[in-house]
Design a protein around this motif. Structure first.
Motif, PDB file in Angstrom:
ATOM      1  N   VAL A 107       1.184  -1.107   0.009  1.00 47.41           N
ATOM      2  CA  VAL A 107      -0.283  -0.094  -0.388  1.00 47.41           C
ATOM      3  C   VAL A 107       0.716   0.908   0.004  1.00 47.41           C
ATOM      4  N   GLY A 108       1.992   0.971  -0.304  1.00 48.73           N
ATOM      5  CA  GLY A 108       2.877   2.695  -0.194  1.00 48.73           C
ATOM      6  C   GLY A 108       4.300   1.396  -0.259  1.00 48.73           C
ATOM      7  N   ASP A 135      -2.750   5.835  -6.115  1.00 48.08           N
ATOM      8  CA  ASP A 135      -3.142   5.885  -4.560  1.00 48.08           C
ATOM      9  C   ASP A 135      -2.483   6.233  -2.650  1.00 48.08           C
ATOM     10  N   MET A 136      -0.664   5.138  -4.075  1.00 45.68           N
ATOM     11  CA  MET A 136      -0.556   4.962  -2.242  1.00 45.68           C
ATOM     12  C   MET A 136       0.321   5.689  -2.271  1.00 45.68           C
ATOM     13  N   CYS A 137       1.104   5.655  -0.954  1.00 44.31           N
ATOM     14  CA  CYS A 137       1.637   6.603   0.275  1.00 44.31           C
ATOM     15  C   CYS A 137       2.956   5.992   0.554  1.00 44.31           C
ATOM     16  N   ALA A 159       0.500  12.442  -3.091  1.00 46.42           N
ATOM     17  CA  ALA A 159       0.125  11.436  -2.355  1.00 46.42           C
ATOM     18  C   ALA A 159       0.045  11.685  -0.794  1.00 46.42           C
ATOM     19  N   GLN A 160      -0.821  10.680   0.260  1.00 43.75           N
ATOM     20  CA  GLN A 160      -0.841  10.817   1.248  1.00 43.75           C
ATOM     21  C   GLN A 160       0.940  10.131   2.271  1.00 43.75           C
ATOM     22  N   ILE A 161       0.860  11.537   3.161  1.00 45.88           N
ATOM     23  CA  ILE A 161       2.327  11.182   3.424  1.00 45.88           C
ATOM     24  C   ILE A 161       2.038   9.855   4.396  1.00 45.88           C
ATOM     25  N   VAL A 162       3.090   9.387   5.196  1.00 45.97           N
ATOM     26  CA  VAL A 162       2.768   8.861   6.480  1.00 45.97           C
ATOM     27  C   VAL A 162       4.175   8.575   7.121  1.00 45.97           C
ATOM     28  N   VAL A 163       4.538  10.190   8.512  1.00 48.80           N
ATOM     29  CA  VAL A 163       5.603   9.761   9.237  1.00 48.80           C
ATOM     30  C   VAL A 163       5.935   8.763  10.057  1.00 48.80           C
ATOM     31  N   ASP A 164       7.453   8.140  10.179  1.00 46.30           N
ATOM     32  CA  ASP A 164       7.251   7.318  11.147  1.00 46.30           C
ATOM     33  C   ASP A 164       7.604   8.269  11.822  1.00 46.30           C
ATOM     34  N   HIS A 165       7.523   6.970  13.352  1.00 42.61           N
ATOM     35  CA  HIS A 165       7.989   7.393  14.379  1.00 42.61           C
ATOM     36  C   HIS A 165       8.039   8.498  15.205  1.00 42.61           C
TER      37      HIS A 165
END
Length: 281
Positions: A107-108, A135-137, A159-165
Motif C-alpha cells: 500500500v506504500g 493512490d499509494m502512500c 500522495a498520502q504521507i506517513v511519517v514514522d516514529h
C-alpha cells in the motif's frame, strides 16, 4: 471503565519480518539481524494472537533486505489477509513495478532519510508522483531537522504521507525545533499521518519514555487521532535498551489516555488509510 489495551481491537502499523533461512539477506546490506532479532512471519502471527492484534502493516527493512521485498511479500501471501505491506524500491522504480507490488498487497513505499540522508533521495520526486497516481502512500523516516527541508517536496507530490516514529525529534531541542515544527505544519494538508512509535530512536529516558510525552501530546493535538497510527517496530532491531511488545502497548495506553482516541488510532485510521478490513478481510 475503559477496556484494557490488551483486550481492545488493534492494528500494528510498523513491524518487520526477518527470515534469512528462507530469504537470505541481500549482499552488502549495512546491518544483518541475527539471533533474537530473527523475526519470521509465523512467529509474528503468534505474537499477534497473544496480544489480540488483528492486522499489521509490514514495513520492508533497509537492514537485511534493502530493496529485496520477497520476504515481506511472502509473509503477506501467507498471512491470510492479516497483512499489508510498505515496500522499499529504487528511486527509478517504474509505474509497472509499483503496480506489481500493489497487486501483492503493498500500500506504500518507504523512504529512510534518517539512515540514508536527504541527498540519497534528491531525485525521488518523480517516483513520489508515480506513487501518488496509484493512490499509494509515501512513508518517510526522518530525524532531527530533515523535515524542514523535505516537507515542501513531500506536500507537492500529491500522495498520502506517513511519517514514522514521531518524526524522530531531537528531544534536547524541545518542541520548537525547525524539523518538528515542519512536521506539525504538515497536519494542515489533511493528507499526512504520523506514527506514535519508535521511542527507542529518540527518547533519552528509560521506559515509559516520559520525555516523549510532550511530543505525543502535540502531535495528537495537531493531527488528531484520525491521522495518527500506532506501531510496535517489532522486532526492534538494533535497540539500545530492552523492549517488549506488551510494555510498548502499555506506553501507548498511558500516552493516549482517551479510549475513544485509542480506538481511532488503533483501528479506524489504519482501516481508512491502508484498506484493512474486519473479520479477517
Amino acid at each position: 471503565m475503559d477496556a484494557s489495551i490488551f483486550s481492545a481491537p488493534k492494528i500494528d502499523c510498523h513491524c518487520h519480518i526477518f527470515d534469512p533461512e528462507s530469504f537470505p539477506y541481500a549482499p552488502g546490506v549495512f546491518y544483518a539481524p541475527s539471533g533474537g532479532e530473527i523475526a519470521t512471519a509465523d512467529y509474528f502471527m503468534q505474537v499477534m494472537s497473544a496480544y489480540g492484534v488483528s492486522h499489521a502493516l509490514l514495513v520492508g527493512p533497509n537492514s537485511g533486505y534493502g530493496t529485496d521485498n520477497r520476504c515481506m511479500l511472502d509473509a503477506i501471501r501467507r498471512g491470510g489477509h492479516r497483512f499489508k505491506g510498505i515496500a522499499v524500491v529504487e528511486n527509478d522504480a517504474s509505474a509497472s513495478q509499483l503496480q506489481d507490488l500493489q497487486a501483492q498487497g503493498v500500500v506504500g513505499i518507504a523512504f529512510n532519510m534518517a539512515l540514508l540522508g536527504l541527498a540519497h533521495y534528491a531525485n525521488a520526486d518523480a517516483l513520489w508522483e508515480r506513487i501518488a497516481a496509484l493512490d499509494m502512500c509515501v512513508q518517510v523516516q526522518v530525524q532531527d531537522d530533515q523535515m524542514a527541508e523535505l516537507a515542501p517536496r513531500l506536500l507537492g507530490c500529491g500522495a498520502q504521507i506517513v511519517v514514522d516514529h514521531h518524526g524522530r525529534p531531537d528531544i534536547s531541542r524541545g518542541l520548537a525545533s525547525p524539523g518538528f515544527d515542519a512536521l506539525l505544519r504538515m497536519a494542515d494538508s489533511g493528507r499526512c499521518a504520523v506514527k506514535l512509535s519508535g521511542y527507542d530512536k529518540f527518547s533519552r529516558e528509560a521506559l515509559p519514555f516520559a520525555d516523549a510525552q510532550p511530543f505525543t501530546d502535540v502531535l495528537l493535538s495537531a493531527f488528531g487521532p484520525a491521522n495518527c497510527l500506532w506501531g510496535s517496530d517489532w522486532p526492534n532491531i538494533r535497540a539500545t535498551r530492552r523492549l517488549d511488545y506488551g510494555t510498548l502497548l502499555g506506553v501507548f495506553e498511558r500516552s493516549v489516555p482517551s479510549e475513544a482516541d485509542r480506538r481511532t488510532i488503533l483501528v479506524d485510521t489504519p482501516m481508512r488509510l491502508f484498506g484493512f478490513g474486519t473479520g479477517g478481510n
